[in-house]
Design a protein around this motif. Structure first.
Motif, PDB file in Angstrom:
ATOM      1  N   SER A 177      -2.109  16.063  -9.035  1.00 56.72           N
ATOM      2  CA  SER A 177      -2.172  16.044 -10.090  1.00 56.72           C
ATOM      3  C   SER A 177      -1.620  14.826 -11.351  1.00 56.72           C
ATOM      4  CB  SER A 177      -2.040  17.498 -11.608  1.00 56.72           C
ATOM      5  OG  SER A 177      -2.135  17.138 -13.174  1.00 56.72           O
ATOM      6  N   ASP A 178       0.243  14.608 -10.828  1.00 54.77           N
ATOM      7  CA  ASP A 178       1.208  13.751 -10.882  1.00 54.77           C
ATOM      8  C   ASP A 178       0.262  12.223 -10.564  1.00 54.77           C
ATOM      9  OD1 ASP A 178       2.614  15.377 -12.333  1.00 54.77           O
ATOM     10  OD2 ASP A 178       3.857  15.320  -9.935  1.00 54.77           O
ATOM     11  N   ALA A 179      -0.281  12.363  -9.007  1.00 51.66           N
ATOM     12  CA  ALA A 179      -0.832  10.444  -8.394  1.00 51.66           C
ATOM     13  C   ALA A 179      -1.634  10.462  -9.408  1.00 51.66           C
ATOM     14  CB  ALA A 179      -1.319  11.187  -7.252  1.00 51.66           C
ATOM     15  N   LEU A 180      -2.820  10.831  -9.484  1.00 51.46           N
ATOM     16  CA  LEU A 180      -4.055  11.151 -10.727  1.00 51.46           C
ATOM     17  C   LEU A 180      -3.344  10.483 -11.906  1.00 51.46           C
ATOM     18  CD1 LEU A 180      -6.427  14.147 -10.260  1.00 51.46           C
ATOM     19  CD2 LEU A 180      -6.399  10.997  -9.036  1.00 51.46           C
ATOM     20  N   THR A 181      -2.690  11.337 -12.974  1.00 50.37           N
ATOM     21  CA  THR A 181      -1.327  11.036 -13.869  1.00 50.37           C
ATOM     22  C   THR A 181      -1.102   9.118 -13.693  1.00 50.37           C
ATOM     23  OG1 THR A 181      -1.127  13.084 -14.573  1.00 50.37           O
ATOM     24  CG2 THR A 181       0.069  11.067 -15.607  1.00 50.37           C
ATOM     25  N   VAL A 223       0.759  -0.681   0.055  1.00 50.97           N
ATOM     26  CA  VAL A 223      -0.151  -0.201   0.199  1.00 50.97           C
ATOM     27  C   VAL A 223       1.100   1.301   0.067  1.00 50.97           C
ATOM     28  CG1 VAL A 223      -1.588   1.372   1.335  1.00 50.97           C
ATOM     29  CG2 VAL A 223      -1.960  -1.165   1.322  1.00 50.97           C
ATOM     30  N   ARG A 224       0.934   1.848  -0.751  1.00 52.18           N
ATOM     31  CA  ARG A 224       1.768   3.341  -0.599  1.00 52.18           C
ATOM     32  C   ARG A 224       0.412   4.410  -0.662  1.00 52.18           C
ATOM     33  NH1 ARG A 224       3.306   1.590  -7.380  1.00 52.18           N
ATOM     34  NH2 ARG A 224       1.519   0.513  -6.374  1.00 52.18           N
ATOM     35  N   THR A 225       1.430   5.144   0.086  1.00 47.49           N
ATOM     36  CA  THR A 225       0.866   6.893   0.369  1.00 47.49           C
ATOM     37  C   THR A 225       1.406   7.947  -0.373  1.00 47.49           C
ATOM     38  OG1 THR A 225       0.040   5.905   2.182  1.00 47.49           O
ATOM     39  CG2 THR A 225      -0.233   8.054   2.497  1.00 47.49           C
ATOM     40  N   LEU A 226       0.612   8.989  -0.688  1.00 46.68           N
ATOM     41  CA  LEU A 226       0.497  10.625  -0.774  1.00 46.68           C
ATOM     42  C   LEU A 226      -0.757  11.598   0.028  1.00 46.68           C
ATOM     43  CD1 LEU A 226       2.381  12.701  -2.488  1.00 46.68           C
ATOM     44  CD2 LEU A 226       0.643  12.235  -4.164  1.00 46.68           C
ATOM     45  N   ASN A 227       0.541  11.964   0.521  1.00 48.52           N
ATOM     46  CA  ASN A 227      -0.057  13.382   1.259  1.00 48.52           C
ATOM     47  C   ASN A 227      -0.008  14.468   1.587  1.00 48.52           C
ATOM     48  OD1 ASN A 227      -1.526  14.945   3.295  1.00 48.52           O
ATOM     49  ND2 ASN A 227      -1.306  12.913   4.909  1.00 48.52           N
ATOM     50  N   PRO A 261       1.268  25.804  -1.392  1.00 48.46           N
ATOM     51  CA  PRO A 261      -0.168  25.053  -2.569  1.00 48.46           C
ATOM     52  C   PRO A 261       0.967  24.808  -3.772  1.00 48.46           C
ATOM     53  CG  PRO A 261      -0.193  27.071  -1.045  1.00 48.46           C
ATOM     54  CD  PRO A 261       1.178  26.597  -0.587  1.00 48.46           C
ATOM     55  N   THR A 262       1.654  25.363  -4.853  1.00 43.91           N
ATOM     56  CA  THR A 262       1.071  25.115  -6.018  1.00 43.91           C
ATOM     57  C   THR A 262       2.003  23.709  -6.393  1.00 43.91           C
ATOM     58  OG1 THR A 262       3.480  25.919  -5.490  1.00 43.91           O
ATOM     59  CG2 THR A 262       1.860  27.467  -7.133  1.00 43.91           C
ATOM     60  N   LYS A 263       3.065  22.849  -5.036  1.00 42.46           N
ATOM     61  CA  LYS A 263       3.549  21.779  -4.757  1.00 42.46           C
ATOM     62  C   LYS A 263       2.188  20.260  -4.740  1.00 42.46           C
ATOM     63  CE  LYS A 263       6.749  18.902  -5.174  1.00 42.46           C
ATOM     64  NZ  LYS A 263       7.673  18.206  -5.964  1.00 42.46           N
ATOM     65  N   GLN A 264       0.984  21.371  -3.762  1.00 36.44           N
ATOM     66  CA  GLN A 264       0.465  20.042  -3.521  1.00 36.44           C
ATOM     67  C   GLN A 264      -0.914  20.028  -5.061  1.00 36.44           C
ATOM     68  OE1 GLN A 264      -2.381  22.633  -0.636  1.00 36.44           O
ATOM     69  NE2 GLN A 264      -1.023  21.426   0.624  1.00 36.44           N
ATOM     70  N   ALA A 290      -4.557  16.412   0.884  1.00 36.14           N
ATOM     71  CA  ALA A 290      -5.900  15.638   0.194  1.00 36.14           C
ATOM     72  C   ALA A 290      -4.293  14.091   0.221  1.00 36.14           C
ATOM     73  CB  ALA A 290      -5.409  15.752  -1.464  1.00 36.14           C
ATOM     74  N   ARG A 291      -5.289  13.237   0.381  1.00 34.93           N
ATOM     75  CA  ARG A 291      -4.496  11.960   0.801  1.00 34.93           C
ATOM     76  C   ARG A 291      -5.216  10.867  -0.164  1.00 34.93           C
ATOM     77  NH1 ARG A 291      -1.605   9.962   5.247  1.00 34.93           N
ATOM     78  NH2 ARG A 291      -1.884   7.505   5.644  1.00 34.93           N
ATOM     79  N   ILE A 292      -4.029  10.283  -0.561  1.00 34.12           N
ATOM     80  CA  ILE A 292      -4.402   8.052  -1.445  1.00 34.12           C
ATOM     81  C   ILE A 292      -3.680   7.777  -1.008  1.00 34.12           C
ATOM     82  CG2 ILE A 292      -3.077   9.045  -3.053  1.00 34.12           C
ATOM     83  CD1 ILE A 292      -4.960   7.963  -5.226  1.00 34.12           C
ATOM     84  N   ASN A 293      -4.437   6.688  -0.301  1.00 32.10           N
ATOM     85  CA  ASN A 293      -3.774   5.489  -0.957  1.00 32.10           C
ATOM     86  C   ASN A 293      -3.801   4.092  -0.816  1.00 32.10           C
ATOM     87  OD1 ASN A 293      -2.910   6.221   2.654  1.00 32.10           O
ATOM     88  ND2 ASN A 293      -4.699   5.634   3.170  1.00 32.10           N
ATOM     89  N   PHE A 294      -2.976   3.412  -2.360  1.00 33.38           N
ATOM     90  CA  PHE A 294      -3.609   2.980  -3.088  1.00 33.38           C
ATOM     91  C   PHE A 294      -2.010   2.073  -3.630  1.00 33.38           C
ATOM     92  CE2 PHE A 294      -0.591   5.809  -4.551  1.00 33.38           C
ATOM     93  CZ  PHE A 294       0.498   5.280  -5.568  1.00 33.38           C
ATOM     94  N   THR A 295      -3.422   0.958  -3.712  1.00 36.47           N
ATOM     95  CA  THR A 295      -2.110  -0.802  -4.063  1.00 36.47           C
ATOM     96  C   THR A 295      -2.897  -0.993  -4.950  1.00 36.47           C
ATOM     97  OG1 THR A 295      -2.145  -3.104  -2.865  1.00 36.47           O
ATOM     98  CG2 THR A 295      -4.387  -1.852  -2.170  1.00 36.47           C
ATOM     99  N   THR A 296      -2.244  -2.685  -5.725  1.00 34.61           N
ATOM    100  CA  THR A 296      -3.284  -3.517  -6.413  1.00 34.61           C
ATOM    101  C   THR A 296      -3.238  -5.036  -5.833  1.00 34.61           C
ATOM    102  OG1 THR A 296      -0.510  -4.585  -7.201  1.00 34.61           O
ATOM    103  CG2 THR A 296      -1.600  -1.639  -8.922  1.00 34.61           C
ATOM    104  N   VAL A 297      -4.355  -4.953  -6.882  1.00 34.06           N
ATOM    105  CA  VAL A 297      -5.024  -6.802  -6.986  1.00 34.06           C
ATOM    106  C   VAL A 297      -4.457  -7.132  -8.169  1.00 34.06           C
ATOM    107  CG1 VAL A 297      -6.130  -8.386  -6.203  1.00 34.06           C
ATOM    108  CG2 VAL A 297      -6.235  -6.410  -4.877  1.00 34.06           C
ATOM    109  N   SER A 298      -3.777  -7.950  -8.789  1.00 34.14           N
ATOM    110  CA  SER A 298      -3.557  -8.106 -10.331  1.00 34.14           C
ATOM    111  C   SER A 298      -3.025  -7.004 -11.032  1.00 34.14           C
ATOM    112  CB  SER A 298      -4.554  -9.160 -10.661  1.00 34.14           C
ATOM    113  OG  SER A 298      -4.204 -10.112 -11.677  1.00 34.14           O
ATOM    114  N   ARG A 299      -4.572  -6.990 -11.584  1.00 32.63           N
ATOM    115  CA  ARG A 299      -4.261  -5.993 -12.264  1.00 32.63           C
ATOM    116  C   ARG A 299      -4.823  -4.713 -12.481  1.00 32.63           C
ATOM    117  NH1 ARG A 299      -4.856  -8.470 -18.558  1.00 32.63           N
ATOM    118  NH2 ARG A 299      -5.591  -9.744 -17.306  1.00 32.63           N
ATOM    119  N   LEU A 300      -5.900  -5.031 -11.209  1.00 33.42           N
ATOM    120  CA  LEU A 300      -6.938  -4.254 -10.856  1.00 33.42           C
ATOM    121  C   LEU A 300      -6.139  -2.827  -9.533  1.00 33.42           C
ATOM    122  CD1 LEU A 300      -9.681  -5.868  -9.646  1.00 33.42           C
ATOM    123  CD2 LEU A 300      -9.342  -5.081 -11.999  1.00 33.42           C
ATOM    124  N   LYS A 301      -6.536  -1.564  -9.722  1.00 35.24           N
ATOM    125  CA  LYS A 301      -5.995  -0.642  -8.600  1.00 35.24           C
ATOM    126  C   LYS A 301      -7.404  -0.349  -7.666  1.00 35.24           C
ATOM    127  CE  LYS A 301      -2.844   1.522 -12.601  1.00 35.24           C
ATOM    128  NZ  LYS A 301      -2.530   2.739 -13.202  1.00 35.24           N
TER     129      LYS A 301
END
Length: 322
Positions: free
Chosen positions: A23-27, A5-9, A15-18, A45-56
């Motif tokens: 945008s980079d995370a969504l890309t 599980v990876r995290t971006l916060n 503000p410009t860096k946020q 904003a915060r996102i936790n994301f991982t993969t299960v096979s080919r699903l994100k």
């Protein structure tokens, strides 16, 4: 094992860096988007994301903002995904092809990422998202060129079951072996599509994809039958054997290989989870009639013998075949 599980916060960034980081995370996840915090001085904003096979799988929370995938950036080859979003907090407003959809907590929204769209969240929101490659859905009768955004309820029925499965899959993703992840991903897609099938939004009932889906379903239902064959399948579906061969060969596999791989996946899962069964019991219950043949094809498929899986999972218990 499956991915971590990876995290971006964005907390603490300028503000410009946020905005750039978001945008980079969504890309990285599903394509290029413009991000606008609107009147806010920052984008928390915060996102936790991982993969299960080919699903994100993603868990996302963010302060007020707008994301836009503009028509000038639309290239389907860059965004070959369908996104299934479960809103868990706050209200969002989705716009695509002239349609405006309000998304409330308990709602599920499925939409084609490759089409231009905008999502506005005027205050803090939280949602869980599954990003599904379109190629996985085509195998199940999905028509990517004919899909309109679809809002469903995740409060009850199949929508609630789908959400609970997504939530559980995210929590257990890092504990899955590679082979288990494939099985979980396949099951997860099928469960996610249940409410969409009920809505009758995106599926072709008579084309080759529909026939392939029916063939898959018939095979799954009769997988334990040692007499399962292409003759039996073609008779049940009312099509020719040649047509069935074509459907599977277009997806890079023969009917026979599909059957044996499905059986082997189920055998491995039982060897990993059911300590009370011998290897022979497992093999014969899934349609194998020869212990030596089972051991040989199991090793060819997974690179290890069945007894290695059995012993690893059950503390070195003796087994009856290698």
């Amino acid at each position: 094992m499956s991915d971590t599980v990876r995290t971006l916060n964005t907390a603490g960034m300028a503000p410009t860096k946020q905005v750039q980081c978001w945008s980079d995370a969504l890309t990285d996840l599903c394509g290029r988007f413009d991000v606008d915090p609107m009147e806010a001085s920052s984008l928390e904003a915060r996102i936790n994301f991982t993969t299960v096979s080919r699903l994100k799988l993603c868990q996302i929370e963010a302060s007020q903002h707008r994301i836009t995938h503009t028509a000038s950036r639309v290239r389907a080859s860059d965004h070959p995904y369908v996104k299934i979003l479960f809103q868990t907090h706050g209200v969002s407003y989705f716009e695509q092809n002239g349609r405006h959809i309000e998304i409330l907590p308990g709602d599920c929204l499925a939409y084609d990422v490759s089409c231009a769209h905008t999502i506005v969240s005027p205050s803090f929101t939280r949602h869980e998202v599954v990003i599904v490659p379109q190629e996985l859905l085509k195998e199940r009768g999905f028509r990517p060129g004919k899909m309109s955004a679809c809002k469903l309820s995740a409060r009850t029925g199949t929508g609630r079951i789908a959400y609970d499965f997504v939530h559980a899959a995210f929590g257990e993703a890092t504990k899955l072996s590679a082979s288990s992840a494939v099985g979980v991903a396949d099951s997860l897609i099928d469960i996610l599509l249940l409410p969409l099938r009920e809505a009758d939004m995106v599926f072709d009932r008579v084309g080759p994809e529909a026939m392939y889906v029916r063939a898959q379903a018939f095979i799954r239902e009769h997988l334990r039958d040692p007499e399962l064959s292409i003759d039996q399948i073609s008779t049940a579906l009312g099509c020719t054997k040649r047509y069935l061969h074509m459907l599977f060969s277009e997806r890079g596999v023969t009917v026979s290989d599909y059957i044996w791989r499905a059986r082997l996946q189920n055998c491995r899962q039982e060897l990993e989870t059911q300590a009370g069964k011998t290897i022979t019991d497992v093999a014969f219950s899934w349609g194998f009639s020869s212990s030596s043949h089972f051991s040989r094809v199991f090793r060819k498929c997974f690179g290890i013998v069945p007894s290695a899986v059995h012993k690893a999972q059950h503390g070195g218990l003796s087994s009856d075949i290698s």
